[in-house]
Motif scaffolding. Structure first.
Motif, short mmCIF file in Angstrom:
data_model
loop_
_atom_site.label_atom_id
_atom_site.label_comp_id
_atom_site.label_asym_id
_atom_site.label_seq_id
_atom_site.Cartn_x
_atom_site.Cartn_y
_atom_site.Cartn_z
N LYS A 186 47.66 43.96 47.79
CA LYS A 186 47.40 44.56 46.39
C LYS A 186 45.85 45.02 46.28
N ASN A 187 45.40 44.48 46.61
CA ASN A 187 43.45 44.88 46.01
C ASN A 187 43.20 46.23 47.33
N ALA A 188 44.08 46.19 48.59
CA ALA A 188 43.76 47.77 48.90
C ALA A 188 44.38 48.58 48.40
N SER A 207 34.03 36.97 32.14
CA SER A 207 33.85 38.24 31.16
C SER A 207 34.05 39.11 32.26
N ARG A 208 33.40 39.53 33.93
CA ARG A 208 33.75 40.73 34.58
C ARG A 208 33.25 42.02 34.22
N PRO A 209 31.60 42.40 34.16
CA PRO A 209 31.43 43.41 33.47
C PRO A 209 31.74 44.31 34.52
N VAL A 210 30.88 45.58 34.27
CA VAL A 210 31.18 47.28 34.68
C VAL A 210 29.72 47.74 34.97
N ASP A 211 29.41 46.80 34.68
CA ASP A 211 27.84 48.01 34.94
C ASP A 211 27.54 48.11 35.92
N LEU A 212 27.32 47.78 37.14
CA LEU A 212 27.20 48.60 38.32
C LEU A 212 27.94 50.02 39.10
N HIS A 213 29.80 49.91 38.07
CA HIS A 213 29.98 50.94 38.63
C HIS A 213 29.04 52.26 37.73
N VAL A 242 27.46 42.01 44.73
CA VAL A 242 28.35 42.64 45.43
C VAL A 242 29.71 42.39 44.47
N THR A 243 29.72 43.80 44.88
CA THR A 243 31.25 44.45 43.62
C THR A 243 32.06 44.94 44.86
N VAL A 244 33.07 44.57 45.15
CA VAL A 244 34.85 45.09 45.62
C VAL A 244 34.87 46.49 44.46
N THR A 245 35.69 46.23 43.73
CA THR A 245 35.90 47.31 43.04
C THR A 245 34.41 48.13 42.62
N GLY A 246 33.58 47.70 42.40
CA GLY A 246 32.48 48.84 42.25
C GLY A 246 31.85 49.56 43.47
N ASN A 275 30.67 30.24 43.66
CA ASN A 275 30.15 31.12 43.31
C ASN A 275 30.27 32.35 42.51
N ILE A 276 32.16 32.74 42.56
CA ILE A 276 31.82 34.56 42.23
C ILE A 276 31.80 34.09 41.12
N PHE A 277 32.58 33.91 40.39
CA PHE A 277 33.24 33.52 38.62
C PHE A 277 33.15 32.55 38.09
N GLU A 278 32.77 33.19 36.62
CA GLU A 278 32.33 32.27 35.92
C GLU A 278 33.24 30.81 35.29
N ASN A 279 34.50 31.29 35.33
CA ASN A 279 35.56 30.24 34.34
C ASN A 279 36.80 30.37 35.29
N ARG A 280 36.10 30.28 36.53
CA ARG A 280 37.83 30.18 37.45
C ARG A 280 38.34 28.54 37.94
N PHE A 281 38.40 28.14 37.05
CA PHE A 281 38.92 26.72 37.71
C PHE A 281 39.80 25.54 36.49
N THR A 296 36.98 33.84 46.79
CA THR A 296 37.29 33.26 45.15
C THR A 296 38.30 33.54 45.23
N ASP A 297 39.52 34.25 45.56
CA ASP A 297 41.17 34.12 45.59
C ASP A 297 41.75 32.93 46.49
N MET A 298 41.33 32.35 47.40
CA MET A 298 41.61 31.50 47.57
C MET A 298 41.48 30.01 47.30
C1 UD1 Z 1 38.13 42.26 43.40
C2 UD1 Z 1 38.92 41.27 43.80
C3 UD1 Z 1 39.79 40.16 43.41
C4 UD1 Z 1 38.74 39.21 44.02
C5 UD1 Z 1 37.07 39.52 43.09
C6 UD1 Z 1 36.01 38.85 44.38
C7 UD1 Z 1 40.24 44.00 43.35
C8 UD1 Z 1 41.22 44.86 42.64
N1 UD1 Z 1 40.44 42.43 42.91
O1 UD1 Z 1 37.71 42.00 41.66
O2 UD1 Z 1 40.70 40.03 43.43
O3 UD1 Z 1 38.34 38.12 43.51
O4 UD1 Z 1 37.00 40.75 44.12
O5 UD1 Z 1 36.36 38.77 45.78
O6 UD1 Z 1 40.06 44.05 44.07
N2 UD1 Z 1 30.19 42.14 38.67
C9 UD1 Z 1 28.34 42.86 37.84
N3 UD1 Z 1 28.78 43.69 37.86
C10 UD1 Z 1 29.69 44.77 38.01
C11 UD1 Z 1 30.73 44.46 39.03
C12 UD1 Z 1 31.25 43.13 39.12
O7 UD1 Z 1 27.80 41.79 37.84
O8 UD1 Z 1 29.68 46.03 37.63
C13 UD1 Z 1 30.11 41.19 38.84
C14 UD1 Z 1 30.95 40.17 38.29
O9 UD1 Z 1 31.00 39.41 37.05
C15 UD1 Z 1 31.76 38.70 39.62
C16 UD1 Z 1 30.57 39.37 40.59
O10 UD1 Z 1 30.41 41.09 40.54
O11 UD1 Z 1 30.95 37.32 39.22
C17 UD1 Z 1 32.18 40.09 41.54
O12 UD1 Z 1 33.14 41.31 41.06
P1 UD1 Z 1 33.92 42.18 42.19
O13 UD1 Z 1 34.07 41.84 42.97
O14 UD1 Z 1 33.59 43.21 41.18
O15 UD1 Z 1 35.16 42.01 41.35
P2 UD1 Z 1 36.31 42.86 40.98
O16 UD1 Z 1 35.88 43.99 41.90
O17 UD1 Z 1 36.58 43.15 39.81
#
Ligand code: UD1
Length: 420
Positions: free
Chosen positions: A23-25, A122-128, A163-167, A327-333, A305-307
């Protein structure tokens, strides 16, 4: 609303399973179609709710989409006439943010609803946003939307402070059409990021450093269409292996990508599973109660974190106690109270949970608030006494293709029930 009813048993899982595309690819690669006026022919696409949502998102903008309903999707973004990703869709799938980079790069404009909070933080998108601004975009937030404009984006060096994946994916796609070279530092190394990179290269992009923290992208005037098969889903495969660790038995996972699963396979081996891998298969044998294993999540290649939720389910019935640190998400319990309702012994404080293994779980009606949490409840149900009813399975349908059929084929008693 649909539910899954799972009848727990002592029966081991046995047989073969075919792993779906990731899915994530698939989601970022579908959005990459926006970078070209030619058709992107995708195969091994998992037929999931998030994929359907991405199709709707792209179709709303004017994309032509053809699918065979099994695993192939053709996307042509020649005539895009709406540059907005609207709130109604974005709120159901945060990955909608992935249209921002490609739309801005190809059309010089994009409006994407801010995703807002979600169940796992909260999952911000500030880095995007910061990355696109560094490439020369003019971005403001108005009426809940990210409104972005640019003439041609310009290559730059951008250091991501997390480190942000979608970013990383958004910026890599934008850079592929920018003027000059972009260097992304502290980039995500997830296999899904590399799969997107491979697809972009086939579309004519020039990218080096995939799978490392430094990506170099030389922008092109134009990208073309191509064919691409989506990489296997390492999280789906990992989920089924956790189910096996709990139920015992033997599984052969076909169409898998074991080279993307080192951290997970190491932990399963520590739990007592005997694992053999080929290029695209994993043979796993589990003959005894799993040993408890400690986990801390971190970006790839560390433990995903997804496992986390699925390993917590396994540790619930393991021999011994374990700690799990998220360590990645603050509310994943959010699965903890639900697993405890099934008889687990889990305490948590901040980002660390302590799990004491119990010999048996008991079936209950449970409800999950996110995708992987739902998966943890399903696999816990496989070994619980009596029936477990998992509610709100639309979360599961976002990320697992035919989960009840796949588990049912290897011996689980699980069915989808309407209403309830
Ligand atoms: C992607 C995955 C998700 C996975 C996550 C971490 C997809 C569609 N989703 O989500 O399944 O759980 O990676 O491996 O690929 N953050 C910031 N600023 C930003 C972006 C992120 O501070 O602009 C923080 C987030 O709050 C979080 C961390 O970075 O704490 C990682 O988030 P991110 O890698 O961006 O997760 P997603 O890309 O949303």
């Amino acid at each position: 609303m649909e539910q899954l009813h799972i009848i727990g048993s002592d029966r081991p899982l046995k047989g073969e399973m075919v792993i779906s595309g990731a899915k994530n690819a698939a989601l970022p690669i579908m959005c990459a179609a926006l970078l070209s006026d030619e058709t992107l022919h995708l195969s091994n696409v998992p037929m999931l709710r998030d994929v359907a949502t991405t199709c709707r998102l792209l179709a709303d903008m004017g994309a032509k989409i053809e699918q065979d309903g099994v695993s192939q999707i053709d996307i042509c973004c020649k005539e895009i006439n709406d540059f907005r990703a609207k709130y109604d869709l974005v709120k159901t799938m945060r990955a909608s943010i992935l249209v921002l980079g490609p739309m801005l790069a190809r059309f010089g404009q994009a409006q994407v609803s801010l995703p807002g909070g979600c169940a796992i933080g909260s999952r911000p998108v500030d880095l995007h946003i910061k990355g696109l601004q560094a490439m020369g975009a003019d971005i403001c937030i108005e009426h809940g939307y990210i409104k972005a404009k640019a003439d041609r984006l310009k290559g730059c060096r951008f250091v991501m402070d997390a480190v942000t994946v979608t970013g990383t994916e958004n910026l890599m796609m934008a850079a592929a059409l920018a003027d000059g070279e972009t260097v992304l530092e502290n980039a995500a190394m997830e296999p899904e990021v590399s799969d997107l990179g491979e697809c972009l290269i086939k579309m004519g992009a020039e990218i080096t450093g995939l799978g490392t923290p430094t990506l170099r992208i030389k922008g092109k005037e134009k990208l073309h269409g191509t064919r691409h098969a989506i990489i296997a889903d390492r999280i789906e495969a990992g989920t089924f292996l956790c189910a096996l660790a709990m139920t015992r038995g033997q599984l052969l996972l076909k169409n898998a990508a074991p080279h993307t699963m080192d951290a997970v396979l190491d932990k399963l081996t520590e739990a007592g599973m005997v694992i053999e891998c080929g290029k695209d298969w994993i043979a796993a044998d589990m003959q005894h109660r799993p040993n408890a294993v400690n986990i801390h999540t971190a970006p790839y290649p560390a433990f995903p974190t997804d496992m986390q939720a699925q390993f917590m389910a396994m540790n619930c019935i393991a021999n011994g106690a374990s700690t799990i640190t998220e360590n990645i998400f603050e509310n994943r319990f959010m699965h903890i109270p639900e697993l405890n309702r099934m008889g687990a012994d889990i305490m948590f404080n901040g980002k660390t949970a302590t799990v004491k293994g119990v010999s048996k779980l008991s079936g209950a009606k449970v409800m999950a608030t996110d995708l992987r949490a739902s998966a943890s409840l399903v696999i816990a149900g496989l070994v619980a006494d009596g029936t477990t009813i998992v509610d709100r399975i639309y979360h599961l349908d976002r990320g697992y293709e035919h989960i009840e059929t796949k588990l049912g084929n290897v011996g689980a008693e699980i069915k989808r029930v309407k209403g309830g």
